[in-house]
Write a protein that holds these residues in place. Structure first.
Motif, mmCIF file in Angstrom:
data_model
loop_
_atom_site.group_PDB
_atom_site.id
_atom_site.type_symbol
_atom_site.label_atom_id
_atom_site.label_comp_id
_atom_site.label_asym_id
_atom_site.label_seq_id
_atom_site.Cartn_x
_atom_site.Cartn_y
_atom_site.Cartn_z
ATOM 1 N N GLU A 1 41.848 55.745 -19.580
ATOM 2 C CA GLU A 1 43.279 56.055 -19.522
ATOM 3 C C GLU A 1 44.057 55.242 -20.554
ATOM 4 O O GLU A 1 45.003 55.741 -21.164
ATOM 5 N N ALA A 2 43.649 53.993 -20.775
ATOM 6 C CA ALA A 2 44.355 53.117 -21.706
ATOM 7 C C ALA A 2 44.064 53.450 -23.166
ATOM 8 O O ALA A 2 44.947 53.327 -24.026
ATOM 9 N N LEU A 3 42.834 53.877 -23.474
ATOM 10 C CA LEU A 3 42.415 54.009 -24.864
ATOM 11 C C LEU A 3 42.447 55.435 -25.415
ATOM 12 O O LEU A 3 42.710 55.627 -26.602
ATOM 13 N N CYS A 4 42.157 56.410 -24.574
ATOM 14 C CA CYS A 4 41.846 57.748 -25.091
ATOM 15 C C CYS A 4 43.084 58.614 -25.300
ATOM 16 O O CYS A 4 43.963 58.688 -24.439
ATOM 17 N N ASP A 5 43.114 59.287 -26.453
ATOM 18 C CA ASP A 5 44.170 60.267 -26.713
ATOM 19 C C ASP A 5 43.978 61.494 -25.828
ATOM 20 O O ASP A 5 44.946 62.024 -25.277
ATOM 21 N N ARG A 6 42.731 61.934 -25.723
ATOM 22 C CA ARG A 6 42.375 63.041 -24.820
ATOM 23 C C ARG A 6 41.049 62.716 -24.161
ATOM 24 O O ARG A 6 40.270 61.896 -24.671
ATOM 25 N N ILE A 7 40.796 63.392 -23.048
ATOM 26 C CA ILE A 7 39.605 63.115 -22.251
ATOM 27 C C ILE A 7 38.984 64.434 -21.810
ATOM 28 O O ILE A 7 39.696 65.348 -21.375
ATOM 29 N N ALA A 8 37.656 64.526 -21.919
ATOM 30 C CA ALA A 8 36.911 65.651 -21.339
ATOM 31 C C ALA A 8 36.179 65.142 -20.106
ATOM 32 O O ALA A 8 35.525 64.098 -20.160
ATOM 33 N N VAL A 9 36.303 65.869 -19.013
ATOM 34 C CA VAL A 9 35.563 65.549 -17.795
ATOM 35 C C VAL A 9 34.380 66.496 -17.706
ATOM 36 O O VAL A 9 34.545 67.720 -17.724
ATOM 37 N N MET A 10 33.176 65.936 -17.636
ATOM 38 C CA MET A 10 31.955 66.724 -17.604
ATOM 39 C C MET A 10 31.374 66.698 -16.198
ATOM 40 O O MET A 10 31.337 65.654 -15.543
ATOM 41 N N ALA A 11 30.959 67.855 -15.723
ATOM 42 C CA ALA A 11 30.378 67.959 -14.377
ATOM 43 C C ALA A 11 29.289 69.009 -14.392
ATOM 44 O O ALA A 11 29.510 70.144 -14.835
ATOM 45 N N ASN B 1 39.460 65.604 -32.763
ATOM 46 C CA ASN B 1 40.248 65.578 -33.990
ATOM 47 C C ASN B 1 39.969 64.325 -34.814
ATOM 48 O O ASN B 1 39.502 63.305 -34.300
ATOM 49 N N GLU B 2 40.258 64.413 -36.094
ATOM 50 C CA GLU B 2 40.131 63.274 -36.986
ATOM 51 C C GLU B 2 41.008 62.126 -36.486
ATOM 52 O O GLU B 2 42.141 62.332 -36.051
ATOM 53 N N CYS B 3 40.475 60.909 -36.499
ATOM 54 C CA CYS B 3 41.206 59.708 -36.102
ATOM 55 C C CYS B 3 41.709 59.763 -34.656
ATOM 56 O O CYS B 3 42.754 59.196 -34.324
ATOM 57 N N GLU B 4 40.947 60.419 -33.789
ATOM 58 C CA GLU B 4 41.270 60.503 -32.370
ATOM 59 C C GLU B 4 40.263 59.680 -31.565
ATOM 60 O O GLU B 4 39.089 59.598 -31.922
ATOM 61 N N ILE B 5 40.738 59.045 -30.501
ATOM 62 C CA ILE B 5 39.834 58.450 -29.521
ATOM 63 C C ILE B 5 39.702 59.457 -28.388
ATOM 64 O O ILE B 5 40.673 59.754 -27.692
ATOM 65 N N PHE B 6 38.504 59.996 -28.246
ATOM 66 C CA PHE B 6 38.249 61.086 -27.307
ATOM 67 C C PHE B 6 37.291 60.594 -26.234
ATOM 68 O O PHE B 6 36.190 60.118 -26.529
ATOM 69 N N GLY B 7 37.700 60.669 -24.994
ATOM 70 C CA GLY B 7 36.867 60.216 -23.897
ATOM 71 C C GLY B 7 35.958 61.317 -23.382
ATOM 72 O O GLY B 7 36.388 62.465 -23.243
ATOM 73 N N LEU B 8 34.716 60.986 -23.130
ATOM 74 C CA LEU B 8 33.766 61.913 -22.504
ATOM 75 C C LEU B 8 33.309 61.258 -21.202
ATOM 76 O O LEU B 8 32.506 60.326 -21.208
ATOM 77 N N LEU B 9 33.855 61.742 -20.088
ATOM 78 C CA LEU B 9 33.624 61.124 -18.789
ATOM 79 C C LEU B 9 32.827 62.051 -17.881
ATOM 80 O O LEU B 9 32.900 63.276 -18.005
ATOM 81 N N GLY B 10 32.113 61.458 -16.972
ATOM 82 C CA GLY B 10 31.364 62.227 -15.985
ATOM 83 C C GLY B 10 30.547 61.298 -15.118
ATOM 84 O O GLY B 10 30.257 60.163 -15.509
ATOM 85 N N MET B 11 30.181 61.778 -13.951
ATOM 86 C CA MET B 11 29.322 60.988 -13.087
ATOM 87 C C MET B 11 27.930 60.897 -13.695
ATOM 88 O O MET B 11 27.580 61.655 -14.609
ATOM 89 N N ARG C 1 38.464 64.685 -8.497
ATOM 90 C CA ARG C 1 38.719 66.099 -8.192
ATOM 91 C C ARG C 1 38.075 67.011 -9.228
ATOM 92 O O ARG C 1 37.395 67.986 -8.892
ATOM 93 N N LEU C 2 38.279 66.716 -10.511
ATOM 94 C CA LEU C 2 37.783 67.577 -11.581
ATOM 95 C C LEU C 2 36.261 67.531 -11.713
ATOM 96 O O LEU C 2 35.648 68.511 -12.132
ATOM 97 N N SER C 3 35.672 66.396 -11.368
ATOM 98 C CA SER C 3 34.215 66.296 -11.450
ATOM 99 C C SER C 3 33.526 66.822 -10.213
ATOM 100 O O SER C 3 32.304 66.788 -10.121
ATOM 101 N N GLY C 4 34.319 67.282 -9.244
ATOM 102 C CA GLY C 4 33.748 67.907 -8.047
ATOM 103 C C GLY C 4 33.186 66.935 -7.051
ATOM 104 O O GLY C 4 32.371 67.295 -6.195
#
Length: 249
Positions: free
Chosen positions: A201-211, A31-41, A239-242
């Motif tokens: 966890e501190a910065l992101c409004d939402r986070i996507a976990v990629m695996a 979304n506009e003006c969102e901090i979105f996390g893209l996490l993964g191993m 857990r989510l990243s397997g």
């Protein structure tokens, strides 16, 4: 308003040893003006996906749009709205802080006077004003990271990718950059990749976990904990990243 829309994106690479699927049907919106996390191993596909989202790679399937502009069909318009601060900084070490900032502004079309004014303004925001004439290669790690972020933002992008922006910084330098990243989101959507889970966890409004090239889950840190059935974000991510190695195992 949607800043970034990623829909069923696929990307494979053919090597002598066989085909490697790097991104396998990834979908999410920022979304506009969102901090979105893209996490993964490591090896999850994040770097490939970022290159697709910034127009450096063409997807094999699916679509990416930046504020409604297709990254393939409307490449120049879409790319004009995006910039990136890479994990390995793109700072030219032999140029001064001011020269690095002005160079990027001019690459994106600013005339000399406009580039100088933009560089001065960005340096002021990042606390680099008194280092403008210093050679960039002589900066500390924290100041180098600030300069790299400034080079990504001097073009006033509507969407910026910050790839491991606090990697290697001490606690004080990290927290200073955190404050600046929070300030960025007033005018710019941010996609943040990091291996520091407390940072996400501190910065992101939402986070996507990629695996394994897929988006395994999307939500707030609390929602991801609920989806995974875990009480800590670190365990939820594992857990989510397997991956194994849960803290209670």
């Amino acid at each position: 308003m949607t800043a970034l829309s990623v829909s069923d994106v696929k990307k494979s690479f053919v090597y002598r040893r066989g085909t490697v699927v790097a991104v396998d049907g990834a979908s999410f919106d920022v979304n506009e003006c969102e901090i979105f996390g893209l996490l993964g191993m490591n090896g999850a596909g994040k770097s490939t996906l970022i290159k697709i989202c910034t127009g450096l790679l063409t997807p094999d399937g699916g679509s990416v749009s930046v504020y409604g502009n297709d990254i393939v069909g409307e490449r120049e318009k879409a790319k004009s709205l995006v910039n990136v601060s890479p994990q390995e900084t793109a700072v030219a070490p032999l140029l001064s802080v001011g020269e690095n900032l002005r160079f990027i502004a001019e690459v994106y079309g600013a005339d000399s006077a406009t580039a100088r004014a933009a560089a001065d303004e960005m340096a002021e925001k990042l606390g680099l004003k008194d280092r403008m004439n210093d050679r960039a290669g002589k900066l500390s790690g924290g100041l180098m990271r600030r300069l790299s972020v400034g080079m990504a933002l001097i073009t006033s992008p509507k969407l910026v990718f910050l790839d491991e922006p606090t990697l290697g910084l001490d606690v004080v330098a990290r927290r200073e950059l955190w404050r600046y990243i929070r300030d960025i989101r007033k005018t710019t959507a941010v996609v943040l990749t990091t291996h520091y889970l407390e940072e996400a966890e501190a910065l992101c409004d939402r986070i996507a976990v990629m695996a394994h090239g897929k988006i395994a889950a999307v939500g707030t840190a609390e929602e991801l904990k609920q989806q995974s059935g875990e009480s800590t974000f670190e365990n939820a991510f594992l857990r989510l990243s397997g991956e194994g190695g849960l803290l209670d195992e």
